[in-house]
Design an enzyme around this catalytic site. Structure first.
Site, PDB file in Angstrom:
ATOM      1  N   LYS A  53       5.072  22.614 -18.840  1.00 21.80           N
ATOM      2  CA  LYS A  53       4.853  23.332 -20.106  1.00 21.80           C
ATOM      3  C   LYS A  53       3.480  23.995 -20.140  1.00 21.80           C
ATOM      4  CE  LYS A  53       5.327  19.775 -22.815  1.00 21.80           C
ATOM      5  NZ  LYS A  53       5.631  18.702 -21.845  1.00 21.80           N
ATOM      6  N   ARG A  78       5.722  16.318 -31.446  1.00 19.01           N
ATOM      7  CA  ARG A  78       6.132  15.353 -30.439  1.00 19.01           C
ATOM      8  C   ARG A  78       6.963  14.223 -31.028  1.00 19.01           C
ATOM      9  NH1 ARG A  78       2.508  16.150 -26.110  1.00 19.01           N
ATOM     10  NH2 ARG A  78       2.633  14.637 -24.426  1.00 19.01           N
ATOM     11  N   ARG A 102      -0.739  15.415  -9.717  1.00 19.40           N
ATOM     12  CA  ARG A 102      -1.733  16.061 -10.559  1.00 19.40           C
ATOM     13  C   ARG A 102      -3.028  15.255 -10.666  1.00 19.40           C
ATOM     14  NH1 ARG A 102       0.404  17.730 -16.435  1.00 19.40           N
ATOM     15  NH2 ARG A 102       0.065  15.548 -16.893  1.00 19.40           N
ATOM     16  N   ARG A 151      -4.418  13.358 -13.113  1.00 18.27           N
ATOM     17  CA  ARG A 151      -5.225  13.250 -14.330  1.00 18.27           C
ATOM     18  C   ARG A 151      -5.414  11.765 -14.649  1.00 18.27           C
ATOM     19  NH1 ARG A 151      -2.265  16.439 -18.818  1.00 18.27           N
ATOM     20  NH2 ARG A 151      -1.688  14.358 -19.501  1.00 18.27           N
ATOM     21  N   ARG A 203       4.989   7.223 -20.504  1.00 20.11           N
ATOM     22  CA  ARG A 203       5.032   8.524 -21.194  1.00 20.11           C
ATOM     23  C   ARG A 203       6.447   9.097 -21.226  1.00 20.11           C
ATOM     24  NH1 ARG A 203       0.606  10.840 -17.900  1.00 20.11           N
ATOM     25  NH2 ARG A 203       1.396  12.913 -18.387  1.00 20.11           N
TER      26      ARG A 203
HETATM   27  P1  ADP Z   1       1.923  15.637 -20.933  1.00 24.39           P
HETATM   28  O1  ADP Z   1       2.771  16.793 -21.318  1.00 24.39           O
HETATM   29  O2  ADP Z   1       1.695  15.563 -19.473  1.00 24.39           O
HETATM   30  O3  ADP Z   1       2.350  14.344 -21.558  1.00 24.39           O
HETATM   31  P2  ADP Z   1      -0.197  16.395 -22.773  1.00 24.39           P
HETATM   32  O4  ADP Z   1      -1.436  17.041 -22.322  1.00 24.39           O
HETATM   33  O5  ADP Z   1       0.753  17.192 -23.604  1.00 24.39           O
HETATM   34  O6  ADP Z   1       0.459  15.874 -21.441  1.00 24.39           O
HETATM   35  O7  ADP Z   1      -0.528  15.058 -23.595  1.00 24.39           O
HETATM   36  C1  ADP Z   1      -1.367  14.048 -23.069  1.00 24.39           C
HETATM   37  C2  ADP Z   1      -1.531  12.914 -24.094  1.00 24.39           C
HETATM   38  O8  ADP Z   1      -2.167  13.429 -25.288  1.00 24.39           O
HETATM   39  C3  ADP Z   1      -0.224  12.308 -24.595  1.00 24.39           C
HETATM   40  O9  ADP Z   1       0.266  11.310 -23.731  1.00 24.39           O
HETATM   41  C4  ADP Z   1      -0.664  11.750 -25.979  1.00 24.39           C
HETATM   42  O10 ADP Z   1      -1.385  10.555 -25.854  1.00 24.39           O
HETATM   43  C5  ADP Z   1      -1.640  12.826 -26.463  1.00 24.39           C
HETATM   44  N1  ADP Z   1      -0.959  13.859 -27.276  1.00 24.39           N
HETATM   45  C6  ADP Z   1      -0.794  15.178 -26.953  1.00 24.39           C
HETATM   46  N2  ADP Z   1      -0.122  15.835 -27.911  1.00 24.39           N
HETATM   47  C7  ADP Z   1       0.167  14.923 -28.872  1.00 24.39           C
HETATM   48  C8  ADP Z   1       0.858  14.955 -30.112  1.00 24.39           C
HETATM   49  N3  ADP Z   1       1.418  16.088 -30.575  1.00 24.39           N
HETATM   50  N4  ADP Z   1       0.951  13.810 -30.836  1.00 24.39           N
HETATM   51  C9  ADP Z   1       0.414  12.684 -30.407  1.00 24.39           C
HETATM   52  N5  ADP Z   1      -0.240  12.542 -29.241  1.00 24.39           N
HETATM   53  C10 ADP Z   1      -0.363  13.653 -28.471  1.00 24.39           C
END
Ligand code: ADP
Length: 186
Positions: free
Chosen positions: A15, A92, A131, A133, A144
């Protein structure tokens, strides 16, 4: 062209890569809640301190916190003349989707397209492990994916029922996937 977009899909589906590229080429505001939260962690802000441990466990940061971030960015853009946006990683869960709906109503805006990026678990885990991270170790990745299935996947039918959802196969090269997504925007 559709220019109020939401990207949905499991972690590792790509994404962020697609959203960044598309937003840059179409002049859309790219709002990645993951990126914004990581920037807060990096800056050592109060918000970042609150988010850091939760993110490291692969759980969701509180709705209120994430919503405050999104609200301020979208309101700011609307106040400075509007324009298109691409939400990536938000909403989310169903509560966030409801809150977004309310916020957009206040702003007099509507989601025009939800792009669901689909990829099977084997490939997702492979990509995320590559990746590297901080939250990309195998146990956290599995968690996740579980969180995605339980909390985020219900949004698929939520947006499908609104007639907004289009799916894209997220296997292939970055260019191939970009082309699939691009063809949905007209
Ligand atoms: P990925 O798509 O690889 O899970 P993101 O960068 O979208 O990575 O998100 C990383 C982390 O940031 C998530 O696992 C969560 O802890 C937090 N996070 C991101 N977006 C949200 C959201 N909309 N609500 C709650 N937590 C979020």
């Amino acid at each position: 062209m559709k220019q109020r977009l939401l990207f949905l899909g499991p972690p590792g589906a790509g994404k962020g890569t697609q959203a960044q590229q598309l937003a840059a080429s179409k002049g859309l505001l790219h709002l990645s809640t993951g990126d914004l939260l990581r920037a807060e962690v990096q800056a050592g802000s109060e918000l970042g301190k609150e988010a850091e441990a939760v993110m490291a466990r692969g759980e969701l940061v509180s709705d209120a916190l994430v919503l405050a971030i999104v609200r301020s960015r979208l309101a700011q853009q609307a106040a400075s003349g509007g324009g298109g946006w691409l939400l990536d990683g938000f909403p989310r869960n169903p509560a966030q989707a409801e809150a977004l709906g309310q916020l957009l109503e206040e702003l007099g805006q509507q989601i025009e397209l939800v792009v669901l990026m689909e990829l099977d678990d084997g490939l997702l885990i492979q990509r995320l492990l590559g990746r590297g991270r901080a939250d990309d170790n195998e146990a956290v990745i599995r968690h996740r994916l579980e969180v995605y299935r339980e909390q985020t996947a219900p949004l698929i039918s939520f947006y499908r029922n609104k007639g907004l959802l289009q799916s894209v196969e997220a296997a292939g090269t970055v260019e191939e996937i970009a082309e699939r997504i691009g063809s949905l925007l007209d």
